[in-house]
Motif scaffolding. Structure first.
Motif, short mmCIF file in Angstrom:
data_model
loop_
_atom_site.label_atom_id
_atom_site.label_comp_id
_atom_site.label_asym_id
_atom_site.label_seq_id
_atom_site.Cartn_x
_atom_site.Cartn_y
_atom_site.Cartn_z
N THR A 77 28.77 -8.88 24.40
CA THR A 77 27.83 -8.43 25.43
C THR A 77 26.42 -8.28 24.85
N ILE A 78 25.50 -7.95 25.73
CA ILE A 78 24.13 -7.67 25.28
C ILE A 78 24.11 -6.47 24.34
N ASN A 79 24.93 -5.47 24.62
CA ASN A 79 25.00 -4.31 23.72
C ASN A 79 25.49 -4.72 22.34
N ASP A 80 26.44 -5.65 22.29
CA ASP A 80 26.90 -6.16 20.99
C ASP A 80 25.75 -6.86 20.27
N TYR A 81 24.97 -7.64 21.02
CA TYR A 81 23.83 -8.33 20.43
C TYR A 81 22.81 -7.33 19.88
N ASP A 82 22.53 -6.28 20.63
CA ASP A 82 21.55 -5.30 20.18
C ASP A 82 21.99 -4.61 18.89
N LYS A 83 23.28 -4.37 18.73
CA LYS A 83 23.81 -3.72 17.53
C LYS A 83 23.98 -4.70 16.37
N CYS A 84 24.49 -5.88 16.68
CA CYS A 84 24.88 -6.85 15.64
C CYS A 84 24.51 -8.27 16.08
N PRO A 85 23.23 -8.63 16.05
CA PRO A 85 22.83 -9.94 16.58
C PRO A 85 23.47 -11.12 15.85
N GLU A 86 23.55 -11.05 14.53
CA GLU A 86 24.11 -12.17 13.78
C GLU A 86 25.57 -12.39 14.13
N SER A 87 26.36 -11.33 14.13
CA SER A 87 27.78 -11.43 14.43
C SER A 87 28.01 -11.90 15.87
N THR A 88 27.19 -11.40 16.78
CA THR A 88 27.33 -11.78 18.18
C THR A 88 27.09 -13.27 18.36
N LEU A 89 26.02 -13.78 17.77
CA LEU A 89 25.72 -15.21 17.92
C LEU A 89 26.74 -16.08 17.21
N MET A 90 27.24 -15.62 16.06
CA MET A 90 28.29 -16.38 15.37
C MET A 90 29.58 -16.39 16.19
N CYS A 91 29.88 -15.28 16.84
CA CYS A 91 31.06 -15.23 17.71
C CYS A 91 30.91 -16.23 18.86
N PHE A 92 29.74 -16.24 19.48
CA PHE A 92 29.49 -17.20 20.55
C PHE A 92 29.63 -18.63 20.02
N ALA A 93 29.11 -18.89 18.83
CA ALA A 93 29.19 -20.24 18.25
C ALA A 93 30.65 -20.65 18.05
N GLU A 94 31.46 -19.74 17.53
CA GLU A 94 32.88 -20.06 17.30
C GLU A 94 33.62 -20.27 18.61
N GLU A 95 33.29 -19.50 19.61
CA GLU A 95 33.96 -19.66 20.91
C GLU A 95 33.51 -20.94 21.62
N VAL A 96 32.24 -21.31 21.46
CA VAL A 96 31.78 -22.60 22.02
C VAL A 96 32.53 -23.74 21.32
N LYS A 97 32.79 -23.56 20.03
CA LYS A 97 33.57 -24.55 19.28
C LYS A 97 34.98 -24.68 19.88
N VAL A 98 35.60 -23.56 20.21
CA VAL A 98 36.92 -23.57 20.86
C VAL A 98 36.81 -24.29 22.20
N LEU A 99 35.80 -23.96 22.97
CA LEU A 99 35.58 -24.60 24.27
C LEU A 99 35.40 -26.10 24.12
N LYS A 100 34.69 -26.50 23.09
CA LYS A 100 34.46 -27.93 22.83
C LYS A 100 35.78 -28.66 22.61
N TYR A 101 36.67 -28.05 21.83
CA TYR A 101 37.95 -28.70 21.56
C TYR A 101 38.87 -28.70 22.79
N GLU A 102 38.84 -27.64 23.57
CA GLU A 102 39.73 -27.54 24.72
C GLU A 102 39.28 -28.42 25.88
N SER A 103 37.99 -28.59 26.05
CA SER A 103 37.50 -29.34 27.21
C SER A 103 36.93 -30.70 26.86
#
Length: 156
Positions: A77-103
């Protein structure tokens, strides 16, 4: 022979304390200072977490994602980004990677951009992606877009 004479004249100018020689040295020193300052400014600009083209990439991905896709992705969430921007964006990157493989969508550049921006933060990693709520694909992408717009509002 002309080169040897020119070198002798230059040596004479340097040893005589002529203002021409000091001006030439000063110009070279100023030029080095300007180049140094430009390099530092460009490095600072490159580290700024600001990207408008990543917004376009996510919007394109939202429009091109199949509607029948039934994936559930960890969504910070945005709150996660405000607390931990690097981890939040890396999480999104890894999940987009999952989405890429699934779709089988093309999202390599988005993953690369997210990782590059995540690397620009100096805050420690503190978010475990798996602790985020799971959301449907379209909601995940809308939340990603919201976080990136929030990031740009803070940094651009």
């Amino acid at each position: 022979m002309l080169n040897l004479d020119a070198a002798r004249v230059w040596d004479h100018v340097l040893s005589s304390g002529d203002t021409l020689a000091s001006r030439v040295r000063w110009r070279g020193g100023r030029m080095l200072c300007v180049i140094f300052l430009l390099t530092v400014a460009l490095q600072l600009a490159a580290q700024k977490a600001c990207s408008y083209d990543i917004i376009i990439s996510v919007q394109t991905l939202i429009n091109s994602t199949p509607t029948g896709l039934d994936s559930r992705l960890y969504t910070p969430t945005i709150n996660d980004y405000d607390k931990c921007p690097e981890s939040t964006l890396m999480c999104f990157a890894e999940e987009v990677k999952v989405l890429k493989y699934e779709s089988e969508i093309e999202a390599f550049s988005l993953i690369r951009k997210l990782r590059r921006i995540a690397g620009s933060f100096k805050k420690p990693d503190c978010l475990q992606c798996e602790l985020s709520a799971e959301r449907a694909t379209k909601q995940f992408l809308r939340d990603l877009l919201t976080v990136l717009q929030h990031m740009n509002a803070l940094n651009c």
